[in-house]
Write a protein that holds these residues in place. Structure first.
Motif, PDB file in Angstrom:
ATOM      1  N   LYS A 577       0.858  -1.198   0.000  1.00 55.46           N
ATOM      2  CA  LYS A 577       0.000   0.000   0.000  1.00 55.46           C
ATOM      3  C   LYS A 577       0.884   1.234   0.000  1.00 55.46           C
ATOM      4  O   LYS A 577       1.993   1.205   0.540  1.00 55.46           O
ATOM      5  CB  LYS A 577      -0.858   0.022   1.263  1.00 55.46           C
ATOM      6  CG  LYS A 577      -2.113  -0.792   1.160  1.00 55.46           C
ATOM      7  CD  LYS A 577      -2.977  -0.529   2.381  1.00 55.46           C
ATOM      8  CE  LYS A 577      -4.341  -1.152   2.195  1.00 55.46           C
ATOM      9  NZ  LYS A 577      -5.245  -0.776   3.276  1.00 55.46           N
ATOM     10  N   GLN A 588      -3.731   3.595  -0.272  1.00 51.55           N
ATOM     11  CA  GLN A 588      -4.364   2.818  -1.357  1.00 51.55           C
ATOM     12  C   GLN A 588      -3.432   1.680  -1.805  1.00 51.55           C
ATOM     13  O   GLN A 588      -2.217   1.779  -1.683  1.00 51.55           O
ATOM     14  CB  GLN A 588      -4.643   3.725  -2.566  1.00 51.55           C
ATOM     15  CG  GLN A 588      -5.618   4.851  -2.277  1.00 51.55           C
ATOM     16  CD  GLN A 588      -6.958   4.336  -1.780  1.00 51.55           C
ATOM     17  OE1 GLN A 588      -7.575   3.484  -2.403  1.00 51.55           O
ATOM     18  NE2 GLN A 588      -7.386   4.832  -0.618  1.00 51.55           N
ATOM     19  N   PRO A 589      -4.002   0.596  -2.367  1.00 55.83           N
ATOM     20  CA  PRO A 589      -3.169  -0.536  -2.799  1.00 55.83           C
ATOM     21  C   PRO A 589      -2.221  -0.166  -3.945  1.00 55.83           C
ATOM     22  O   PRO A 589      -2.605   0.560  -4.871  1.00 55.83           O
ATOM     23  CB  PRO A 589      -4.186  -1.567  -3.285  1.00 55.83           C
ATOM     24  CG  PRO A 589      -5.489  -1.173  -2.687  1.00 55.83           C
ATOM     25  CD  PRO A 589      -5.443   0.320  -2.522  1.00 55.83           C
TER      26      PRO A 589
END
Ligand code: GLA
Length: 694
Positions: A577, A588-589
């Motif tokens: 992430k 966020q990934p």
């Protein structure tokens, strides 16, 4: 025993011998029957010297264990001094004299240098630059690849050569042209018309072309094929990609013109190759090498010193063109003359490079060139013999290496590098990214190299192959920048993963179709569903503002490029992430993996730092069960392996500035040293060749 049974026994014995020889030595097209399995050669230009001098040169070559000369590739004005008047007698004398010194010849067709009478009488054979100016005579690569008239002259000279030398036992093969004119094109009416015809044959209707290129955009709609321009930069991405493909088509067709006439007149034992230039991207090398016996390349460091990872990658790229061993048709004898600083390689560095080439699957290494021409554009270039005709100090290094080649050659017969890991390369994707880098610092070859370096270190053998190549033999397949990923390619890759393969896609993958149009689904296109994740938004990262990333592979940074991923399937696992960044990327990934069929798909949406790339690579090889082909080696030491016919040979090279001790997995035969040992001591640039008999 009756004489009949004696004869029968003898025959059985001969048959057994032949069978066991065949089992030991599967034919490798780069190895010439009757010659040593690995060879050393030079580029020799007898046409530049008085004939009485030739024998001195050949004697010096023979003394250095040089076994190959490549000749004639620029000698058109000598072979056809005026239109239709051919003189090949001198060349035949040169070939035969070389043979007397146990040196075989590779003949280059001279079509990179049309003579002055030709370009003077037929100026339409000369290239036109994008600015509309015709080039003048006096350099090379000055002809137009698309000129039918020029092609006819090329065909005739190649025909004359093939008729004369196609059955000469001392000519082992052919090189077509020289570096294929750096893929330079002529911006003239003939070329433009051919481009338009080629487009017409591909798209059939203007409607289809207009749709695929979205020509409604900026009022580009074409009502007539003749309206389509040759792009000179800043054009529609669809047009630009097709132009690149057309360039490849033209050079492949130009090459075929000569291949056809050579094949018609020459024995099939004579190979046909071309000398390519590593990552030079003027055309698709998978296409242009397809009709050749094998690929060759010209391995120049230029300025500075050899970067073993990049040079190894370039060798592996060349081996991947045809998924066969290859030749190094040219390499630098110490220094070149065309770089900003033409420094000399350190003593021992060229020997290390020559052995690296062999380790990565080369079966011949040729130095360019033998002796400095007294005049001409390359007076300062490195050589083996100076203008005075006597060896320069570098000659000894070549001679030492060539003697080593000759000493251990039989261990390499029938051997090739074999890998469990493949890196995928695609010219379409490379070009598409180059046209619209979005971040000027985005270097797709650099990203490829980062993965290569990490994976090579762990597995010690990596294939670099076309994204369309068969994949079923690989445990791990990594495609760092597969930007152009149409349905047929996606199906090919998905089938690999479905059947148990481990597939890893890198940033910018799955964005475009084969026309360089955006796919109508979110990136990574046809992979979004199988991966259970998609790219929400992509970001060019500001210089010197790296983004923190962390997760299963530890912590590090992303720079240059970051894609904000989102999982869409509950079993898609987030591996990395982003940390605090531009707000959009925060938390966020960055990397996602998911089991797919019997295998797995992983997507990494950022350019990771070297340390994270290394840990990611460790994860990949562990997941896919890839093992190092040799075992641990100290930092700075490169190991390569070739196998075949029951043989396993390793090459160890130390690029570190000080000496290194390598502990072998078990005792092996040290072929250069001539003893058995379980340890090897290597000084800087030290090389050892190991035969593993266990
Ligand atoms: C290229 C060419 C050779 C020579 C060398 C010099 O590779 O093929 O003819 O000009 O560069 O480095």
């Amino acid at each position: 025993m009756s004489s009949f049974s004696r004869v029968r026994t003898l025959w059985c014995f001969v048959l057994l011998l032949a069978l066991s020889a065949a089992a030991q030595s599967p034919p490798v097209p780069t190895q010439i029957p009757g010659q040593n399995a690995i060879l050393m050669g030079v580029a020799w230009y007898p046409e530049q010297w008085p004939e009485p001098r030739w024998e001195d040169d050949l004697r010096l070559m023979e003394a250095a264990d040089v076994k190959v000369v490549r000749i004639a590739e620029f000698a058109w004005s000598r072979m056809e001094p005026s239109e239709g008047k051919y003189d090949l007698d001198w060349l035949e004398r040169a070939v035969n004299l070389a043979a007397k010194h146990h040196i075989v010849s590779v003949l280059g067709t001279p079509t990179a240098t049309p003579p002055a009478w030709l370009t003077q009488k037929y100026p339409d054979t000369l290239r036109v630059e994008p600015n509309g100016q015709r080039v003048t005579h006096g350099n090379r690569a000055h002809a137009s690849v698309s000129s039918p008239r020029y092609r006819e002259f090329c065909r005739r000279i190649a025909e004359q050569m093939a008729r004369r030398f196609g059955h000469n036992p001392n000519v082992v093969g052919w090189q077509i042209d020289n570096e294929y004119g750096y893929a330079l094109m002529s911006y003239d009416d003939i070329t433009r018309q051919r481009f338009q015809d080629w487009l017409k044959a591909k798209y059939k209707t203007l409607d289809s072309l207009n749709t695929h290129w979205t020509t409604a955009y900026w009022s580009q709609t074409y009502d007539n094929w003749s309206e389509i321009p040759i792009p000179v930069g800043g054009h529609n991405p669809g047009l630009m990609l097709e132009w690149k493909r057309f360039v490849g088509h033209e050079w492949t067709d130009y090459q075929q013109n000569e291949i056809d006439v050579i094949r018609k007149n020459a024995e099939s034992r004579q190979f046909i190759t071309g000398n390519f230039m590593g990552f030079f991207d003027g055309f698709d090398h998978y296409e242009i090498t397809a009709p050749l016996t094998f690929a060759s390349w010209d391995d120049y460091v230029g300025s500075g010193h050899v970067d073993p990872a990049f040079n190894g990658l370039s060798h592996d790229l060349t081996r991947g063109f045809k998924r066969e061993n290859f030749w190094v048709m040219e390499t630098q004898p110490g220094a070149v003359n065309w770089h900003s600083v033409n420094n000399f390689l350190n003593r021992g560095e060229a020997r290390a490079m020559a052995w690296q080439a062999i380790g990565h699957g080369a079966d011949d290494v040729n130095y360019w060139q033998w002796r400095s021409a007294l005049n001409g554009q390359e007076q300062y270039h490195g050589v083996l013999v100076g203008a005075d005709g006597t060896p320069v100090p570098f000659y000894d290094e070549v001679s030492t290496t060539a003697q080593e080649f000759a000493k251990v050659e039989s261990s390499f017969r029938g051997t090739v590098p074999v890998s469990d890991v493949a890196l995928l390369y695609s010219y379409d994707s490379h070009w598409a990214i180059q046209f619209q880098k979005h971040n000027q610092n985005y270097d797709d070859i650099g990203v490829l190299k980062n993965y290569y370096r990490a994976l090579r270190q762990l597995s010690q053998s990596v294939d670099v192959i076309s994204a369309y190549a068969p994949l079923s033999g690989y445990k791990l397949v990594v495609a760092p920048n597969l930007n152009v990923l149409p349905k047929d390619l996606a199906d090919h890759l998905l089938e690999y993963a479905r059947n148990g393969g481990n597939l890893v896609l890198g940033p910018r993958s799955g964005m475009k179709d084969e026309y360089n149009a955006l796919l109508p689904q979110r990136q990574p296109g046809y992979f979004a569903d199988p991966l259970g994740a998609r790219v929400e938004q992509f970001y060019a990262l500001e210089k010197d503002v790296p983004v923190p990333v962390s997760g299963a592979w530890g912590s590090g940074t992303a720079s240059i490029w970051a894609e904000q991923l989102k999982t869409t399937a509950p079993d898609a696992e987030v591996l990395l992430k982003y940390g605090k960044s531009n707000g959009w990327l925060d938390d966020q990934p960055a990397a996602v993996t998911r089991a797919f069929g019997k295998g797995r798909i992983t997507y990494i949406g950022a350019v990771l730092d070297d340390k994270l790339t290394a840990v990611a690579a460790e994860w990949m090889v562990q997941k896919s069960g890839v093992k190092a082909v040799f075992g641990p080696v100290p930092d700075g030491v490169e190991v390569s392996r070739r196998t075949g016919g029951g043989k396993q040979v390793f090459i160890l090279i130390n690029y570190a500035p000080d000496s290194r001790t390598v502990t072998l997995p078990h005792s092996m035969k040290l072929l250069l040293d001539g003893k058995e040992s379980d340890k090897v001591e290597l000084p800087q640039y030290g090389v050892e060749v190991l035969a593993d008999t266990k």
